[in-house]
Design a protein around this motif. Structure first.
Motif, PDB file in Angstrom:
ATOM      1  N   GLU A  19       0.860  -1.195   0.000  1.00 59.13           N
ATOM      2  CA  GLU A  19       0.000   0.000   0.000  1.00 59.13           C
ATOM      3  C   GLU A  19       0.893   1.240   0.000  1.00 59.13           C
ATOM      4  OE1 GLU A  19      -3.589   0.225   0.855  1.00 59.13           O
ATOM      5  OE2 GLU A  19      -4.065  -1.870   1.278  1.00 59.13           O
ATOM      6  N   SER A  35      -4.638   5.161 -12.150  1.00 59.12           N
ATOM      7  CA  SER A  35      -5.428   4.201 -11.396  1.00 59.12           C
ATOM      8  C   SER A  35      -4.547   2.990 -11.151  1.00 59.12           C
ATOM      9  CB  SER A  35      -6.650   3.767 -12.200  1.00 59.12           C
ATOM     10  OG  SER A  35      -7.421   4.907 -12.517  1.00 59.12           O
ATOM     11  N   GLY A  91      -4.185  -0.913  -9.495  1.00 61.31           N
ATOM     12  CA  GLY A  91      -4.789  -2.126  -8.931  1.00 61.31           C
ATOM     13  C   GLY A  91      -3.701  -2.951  -8.275  1.00 61.31           C
ATOM     14  N   ALA A  97      -8.598  -5.100 -10.351  1.00 59.62           N
ATOM     15  CA  ALA A  97      -8.591  -4.088  -9.289  1.00 59.62           C
ATOM     16  C   ALA A  97      -8.337  -2.700  -9.877  1.00 59.62           C
ATOM     17  CB  ALA A  97      -7.531  -4.431  -8.249  1.00 59.62           C
ATOM     18  N   GLU A 140     -11.447  -1.413 -11.332  1.00 62.66           N
ATOM     19  CA  GLU A 140     -12.299  -0.964 -10.239  1.00 62.66           C
ATOM     20  C   GLU A 140     -11.910   0.466  -9.828  1.00 62.66           C
ATOM     21  OE1 GLU A 140     -14.857  -2.313  -9.052  1.00 62.66           O
ATOM     22  OE2 GLU A 140     -15.183  -1.318  -7.125  1.00 62.66           O
ATOM     23  N   ALA A 141     -10.589   0.706  -9.742  1.00 63.86           N
ATOM     24  CA  ALA A 141     -10.103   2.055  -9.395  1.00 63.86           C
ATOM     25  C   ALA A 141     -10.533   3.066 -10.455  1.00 63.86           C
ATOM     26  CB  ALA A 141      -8.589   2.035  -9.234  1.00 63.86           C
ATOM     27  N   LEU A 152     -14.156   3.971 -10.282  1.00 61.74           N
ATOM     28  CA  LEU A 152     -14.446   4.884  -9.182  1.00 61.74           C
ATOM     29  C   LEU A 152     -13.936   6.295  -9.463  1.00 61.74           C
ATOM     30  CD1 LEU A 152     -13.662   2.437  -6.259  1.00 61.74           C
ATOM     31  CD2 LEU A 152     -15.916   3.304  -6.932  1.00 61.74           C
ATOM     32  N   ARG A 173      -6.679   6.795  -7.894  1.00 65.09           N
ATOM     33  CA  ARG A 173      -6.720   6.076  -6.616  1.00 65.09           C
ATOM     34  C   ARG A 173      -6.249   4.650  -6.832  1.00 65.09           C
ATOM     35  NH1 ARG A 173     -12.426   7.044  -5.222  1.00 65.09           N
ATOM     36  NH2 ARG A 173     -12.275   8.638  -6.832  1.00 65.09           N
ATOM     37  N   HIS A 174      -6.073   3.930  -5.738  1.00 67.29           N
ATOM     38  CA  HIS A 174      -5.752   2.517  -5.922  1.00 67.29           C
ATOM     39  C   HIS A 174      -6.773   1.638  -5.227  1.00 67.29           C
ATOM     40  CE1 HIS A 174      -3.701   2.841  -1.933  1.00 67.29           C
ATOM     41  NE2 HIS A 174      -4.025   1.570  -1.839  1.00 67.29           N
ATOM     42  N   ARG A 175      -6.904   0.444  -5.738  1.00 70.87           N
ATOM     43  CA  ARG A 175      -7.816  -0.558  -5.193  1.00 70.87           C
ATOM     44  C   ARG A 175      -7.048  -1.859  -5.015  1.00 70.87           C
ATOM     45  NH1 ARG A 175     -10.250   1.835  -2.998  1.00 70.87           N
ATOM     46  NH2 ARG A 175     -12.348   2.626  -2.992  1.00 70.87           N
TER      47      ARG A 175
END
Ligand code: C2E
Ligand code: CA
Ligand code: CA
Length: 603
Positions: free
Chosen positions: A260, A286, A288, A309, A312-313, A316, A320-322
């Motif tokens: 992270e 973005s 993942g 992932a 998904e970011a 949204l 950002r990260h997912r």
């Protein structure tokens, strides 16, 4: 002369043979042709070497004259000759009295000359002259061949190199990433540390291209690659998959927080604007993230998880990260499902045996093959044996699958033999701990060998050290029973497990396989070299042979050769291949695998 010898070796052999068969005291060769990239020199002894070098140094002498003129130059008495005064003066001093040189030529090409030296005056008889020129002609043909082959190899090495790297950023390509990912997941499983993938995709890259043009887009990608590379730890891999998609492979992680943190660093590195060809560009990305879970993760699946992932970011809103999260339950469920699928795999013919050649290190000729399990899952594609085997162990299927693969290998070998391969190729078969400890394992092996008419001495069972930890007494009894059946035993992955030297003394192993981790370290870190030397010494002291695994480069081949490993295996020689491909290879040739060593003593 072998056709696969490097140029230097051809020349070295030629000059020594000539002194044996012709009435001369020494012989030498110098290549001078511009088409031949290096100037090779070979000589049967020190004095001949000096004469060769002398002519090159002073730019005068019979060798150069023959090479340039394309006809033999004969100097039966150096004292009476006036053509090469500077050479003659120095050569006479060193005791030389006669020189006969023959051009190395092929078609219109002049490559150099073969020089015969004598410490007594007098002519060569016509028979010897014809023999010398014939040898020179044959050598020239071989040399041109070898040179053409070297050129081809260099070209194909270059092509391979460029397939592995992205030309724009110089970063590893998808192919190389997948390769490293495989290795990383393996290492992670051994070390107990985690592997994670970050899938990074720029938001709005298309807008940058449309607004400022493609050259600015390209500049942005290069700048982005630089920034991202700067924030990784050594050992992490940054790859470019396509367009604006980058992937970071992080290894050696203790927990999720660490990756992270990497995702956070990527975000802040990209937050600062880029100055490119007069414009300032702001971007976001973005990201993942996916982790390799315990047990059932397939490396390519990991990439797919990180990819979803990342989407998904994006969904949204980007920037950002997912983290891809299956959760413990979902993971366990997936493992169960995969285990269930494995049950019917054999019946659906999804299992296959591939073979990787094992070569004698000294001459790189195939002496055996290791059989490797392959499972093609209908939805998930290739499932690595490191995933399939533990699943099979847990469900008890391993006994059945193990028997199948042993039998398959024995039958495949019979097939190769009936296709014309004459030599007795030894088969190396992996045996997992659970399989080895199953009741009657030795009896099952004996039965399969008898059924297939296989000589047990041509089969090596490979076991890992893990076997001894739990039940070492029983393991010893099983290994002894296997020795009575007559098979050979190898200790696999030596050095990565518990490596108690006691095992080596008490257990009846015939072979040690040095793990590829150490081979990979050869020439890079001192420790690997020391370990390999020690293992080779130990094994030979205990009358065991040594196989080096995972030889990938010429440098590593050179290292394992000079350190005395008896046999070798690795991508440098050949990757695992289908039974049909190996059969084809063995029926058409038994030539050295891989490339010859880089030429020694030249350049
Ligand atoms: P292993 O016994 O160490 O087998 C060698 C592995 O190294 C193979 O991976 C092979 O493809 C790979 N390899 C070969 N040359 C190179 C190289 O130059 N560089 C690198 N990085 N790797 C190289 P594979 O086929 O994925 O097998 C992995 C492991 O799965 C094997 O490791 C073995 O422990 C196990 N395994 C494979 N087949 C069977 C089987 O039939 N039964 C059992 N019990 N285990 C198996
Ligand atoms: Ca093995
Ligand atoms: Ca191994």
């Amino acid at each position: 002369m072998l056709t696969d010898f490097p140029i230097q070796a051809i020349l070295d052999r030629l000059v020594v043979r000539i002194v044996d068969v012709l009435p001369v005291s020494a012989a030498g060769v110098t290549l001078v042709a511009p088409g031949v990239s290096l100037r090779y020199v070979a000589a049967s002894d020190q004095s001949a070497l000096r004469f060769e070098q002398l002519q090159v140094e002073i730019g005068e002498g019979p060798c150069l004259a023959a090479a340039r003129g394309g006809v033999a130059v004969l100097v039966p008495d150096l004292r009476a000759d006036t053509r090469f005064p500077r050479f003659a003066a120095r050569a006479l001093e060193a005791g030389l009295l006669a020189v006969f040189t023959f051009p190395l030529r092929h078609g219109g090409e002049r490559l150099g000359a073969l020089d015969l030296y004598r410490d007594a005056p007098g002519s060569l008889d016509p028979g010897a002259m014809t023999a010398a020129q014939t040898l020179a002609d044959v050598a020239a043909a071989y040399l041109l061949n070898a040179q053409a082959r070297d050129d081809l190899r260099e070209a194909s090495d270059r092509a391979r190199q460029s397939a592995l790297h992205d030309p724009l950023t110089g970063l590893p390509s998808r192919t190389l990433l997948v390769d490293r990912l495989d290795d990383a997941v393996l290492r992670g499983r051994r070390s107990g540390k985690s592997v994670a993938i970050l899938y990074v995709d720029l938001d709005g890259f298309k807008t940058v291209n449309d607004t400022y043009g493609h050259h600015v887009g390209d500049e942005l990608l290069v700048a982005m690659a630089q920034r991202m590379r700067a924030l990784l730890r050594p050992g992490d891999t940054l790859a470019r998959l396509s367009g604006d998609e980058f992937v970071v492979l992080c290894e050696d992680l203790d927990d999720r927080a660490q990756v992270e943190a990497v995702a956070g660093r990527v975000a802040s590195a990209l937050a600062e604007s880029f100055r490119l060809s007069g414009v300032e560009v702001r971007v976001s990305a973005s990201v993942g993230v996916a982790f390799a879970g315990r047990g059932a993760d397939i490396p390519t699946q990991l990439l797919r998880n990180a990819d979803s992932a990342m989407y998904e970011a994006k969904r949204l809103g980007g920037g950002r990260h997912r983290v891809f999260d299956l959760g413990e339950d979902a993971l366990a469920e997936r493992r169960v499902a995969l285990g269930r699928d494995l049950g019917g795999a054999q019946g659906r013919q999804e299992l296959r045996a591939d073979y990787q050649p094992i070569v004698a290190t000294a001459d790189r000729k195939v002496i055996g093959a290791e059989v490797l399990l392959r499972w093609e899952h209908p939805d998930r594609g290739w499932v690595k044996p490191e995933v399939a085997v533990p699943l099979a162990e847990r469900s008890g299927l391993i006994t059945e699958i193990g028997r199948w693969i042993l039998e398959r290998a024995c039958r495949d070998r019979q097939h190769w033999r009936s296709n014309g391969y004459q030599t007795d190729l030894s088969l190396a078969v992996n045996v997992s701990a659970v399989q080895l400890m199953a009741p009657d394992f030795a009896a099952v092996v004996a039965e399969v060998l008898a059924d297939t008419g296989t000589d047990p001495a041509t089969v090596t069972l490979e076991v890992t050290e893990g076997v001894f930890v739990a039940e070492s007494e029983r393991a010893l009894a099983v290994l002894k029973a296997l020795k009575r059946v007559g098979v050979r035993l190898a200790l696999d992955d030596f050095g990565t497990g518990y490596s108690s030297l006691g095992y080596l003394k008490h257990f009846p192993f015939d072979t040690l396989k040095i793990d590829r981790e150490f081979v990979a370290g050869l020439g890079k870190d001192v420790a690997s070299g020391v370990i390999v030397d020690a293992v080779v010494g130990l094994a030979h002291g205990l009358s065991m042979t040594v196989v080096a695994e995972g030889v990938e480069t010429a440098q590593q081949y050179y290292e394992v050769l000079s350190r005395g490993c008896d046999a070798s295996q690795g991508f440098y020689f050949a990757s695992p291949m289908s039974a049909a491909d190996l059969g084809l290879m063995l029926s058409t040739r038994n030539e050295p695998m891989g490339l010859a060593l880089p030429r020694a003593g030249t350049g």
